[in-house]
Scaffold this active site. Structure first.
Site, mmCIF file in Angstrom:
data_model
loop_
_atom_site.group_PDB
_atom_site.id
_atom_site.type_symbol
_atom_site.label_atom_id
_atom_site.label_comp_id
_atom_site.label_asym_id
_atom_site.label_seq_id
_atom_site.Cartn_x
_atom_site.Cartn_y
_atom_site.Cartn_z
ATOM 1 N N TRP A 21 11.460 -44.324 73.934
ATOM 2 C CA TRP A 21 12.778 -44.175 73.334
ATOM 3 C C TRP A 21 13.057 -42.685 73.097
ATOM 4 O O TRP A 21 12.181 -41.948 72.639
ATOM 5 C CB TRP A 21 12.827 -44.930 71.996
ATOM 6 N N TYR A 54 17.469 -47.930 76.472
ATOM 7 C CA TYR A 54 16.999 -46.552 76.315
ATOM 8 C C TYR A 54 17.505 -45.696 77.480
ATOM 9 O O TYR A 54 17.306 -46.027 78.651
ATOM 10 C CB TYR A 54 15.472 -46.483 76.272
ATOM 11 N N LYS A 215 6.361 -30.244 60.433
ATOM 12 C CA LYS A 215 7.066 -29.113 61.053
ATOM 13 C C LYS A 215 8.409 -28.819 60.400
ATOM 14 O O LYS A 215 8.996 -27.764 60.654
ATOM 15 C CB LYS A 215 7.258 -29.357 62.549
#
Length: 328
Positions: A21, A54, A215
């Site tokens: 995905w 997708y 992050k």
């Protein structure tokens, strides 16, 4: 790689599943996607999850090309049906026409004669559940799918579908919900219901769309090229986790991960696998090294003290409230 049964079924799958995905056919070039699949195979992943919607059907095609030439019996290939794949009124949903046409289209794109698991991507309130389950029964009996699953269905919907599946004598074996340290809404209803009925969880977003990699720093600009800046759908899902109070506590997970000898992402994937009702955690990747690193979470056992420390740290920010995936 470690392996688990999918619920109480006879199907064995890899603890880490590879999903495409938001990557194959959209975020990354095909060469990079093929490299990620090759790396997944190299680290022992045998379970691959996709969906017809997708990248507007392109993700299935990329995965089909990536797995071409592999021994089919050694793989578990999953796909899904529900969301629109064309402009017509019957190009969506869980009506018989769309299901029967979609499975054939998915098999053609995946270049396979069958999928191991065919999943209802969402619940369709516009179609009688009996019609949906009878269509799935015909897909199974035709040999085009071995097992049936659902994704993001409520506990009550799963219970109703399971009763019909038993009447039709077809194997409804799995649920595919979002689940992570930060998104725990399935624990109240879906998980106990599935434990009772024998369904296993194949969970998506175990690293909370990348937030649990650490992050994203509180008060800092969003990293260029990250999921949070993706205009193809990724940003819609990650937004709920980008609050400073969440990001501050994720940063505080670092010493806990180091204590376990894991990266933050590995800790996050290992954490969902501690739930005995979870059969597999789906990881995605835009680079092969991400696959290699996240796959190292397979087989990791987190001790009780570490699990409690995570619980205490994230309790104020983890989402446990009733949602569409947990209501009866």
């Amino acid at each position: 790689m470690e392996f688990r049964k999918l619920g109480r079924s006879g199907l064995t799958i890899s603890e880490i599943a590879y999903g495409n995905w938001l990557t194959h056919g959209s975020q990354v070039e095909e060469d990079a996607a093929l490299a990620c699949v090759r790396t997944a195979l190299d680290v022992g992943i045998t379970t691959f999850d996709t969906a017809d919607v997708y990248a507007q059907t392109r993700a299935e095609s990329v995965l089909g090309r990536a797995l071409k030439g592999e021994r089919r019996e050694g793989l578990e290939v999953f796909t899904k049906v529900f969301f629109p794949t064309g402009p017509g009124p019957n190009d969506k949903g869980l009506g018989r026409k769309h299901i029967m046409e979609s499975i054939d289209n998915s098999l053609r794109r995946l270049q396979t004669e069958y999928v191991d698991l065919y999943q209802a991507h969402r619940y369709d309130p516009t179609v009688p559940l009996e019609e949906t389950m009878e269509a799935f029964a015909d897909v199974v009996r035709s040999g085009k799918a071995h097992y049936i699953g659902v994704s993001e269905w409520t506990a009550g919907q799963i219970r109703q579908a399971h009763a019909l599946a038993r009447e039709l004598r077809i194997p409804l074996v799995s649920s595919q919900p979002q689940y992570s340290m930060l998104w725990r809404v399935i624990e109240g209803g879906v998980v106990p219901t599935c434990e009772e009925l024998g369904l296993g969880q194949i969970v998506w977003s175990p690293i909370a769309q990348g937030v649990l990699t650490g992050k994203y720093a509180p008060g800092a600009p969003l990293p260029a090229g990250s999921r949070a800046t993706d205009d193809k759908g990724g940003a819609d899902f990650i937004g709920r986790f980008l609050r400073d109070d969440v990001l501050e506590r994720v940063q505080q997970l670092r010493p806990l991960a180091e204590q376990a000898g894991l990266s933050l992402a590995q800790l996050a994937v290992a954490w969902v696998l501690q739930n005995s009702n979870v059969s597999a955690a789906i990881i995605g990747a835009s680079r092969p090294e991400q696959v290699t690193e996240n796959a190292k979470a397979a087989g990791v056992k987190l001790d009780a003290d570490l699990m409690q420390a995570i619980e205490t740290l994230l309790a104020p920010v983890a989402e446990r409230g009733t949602s569409g995936a947990d209501r009866d």
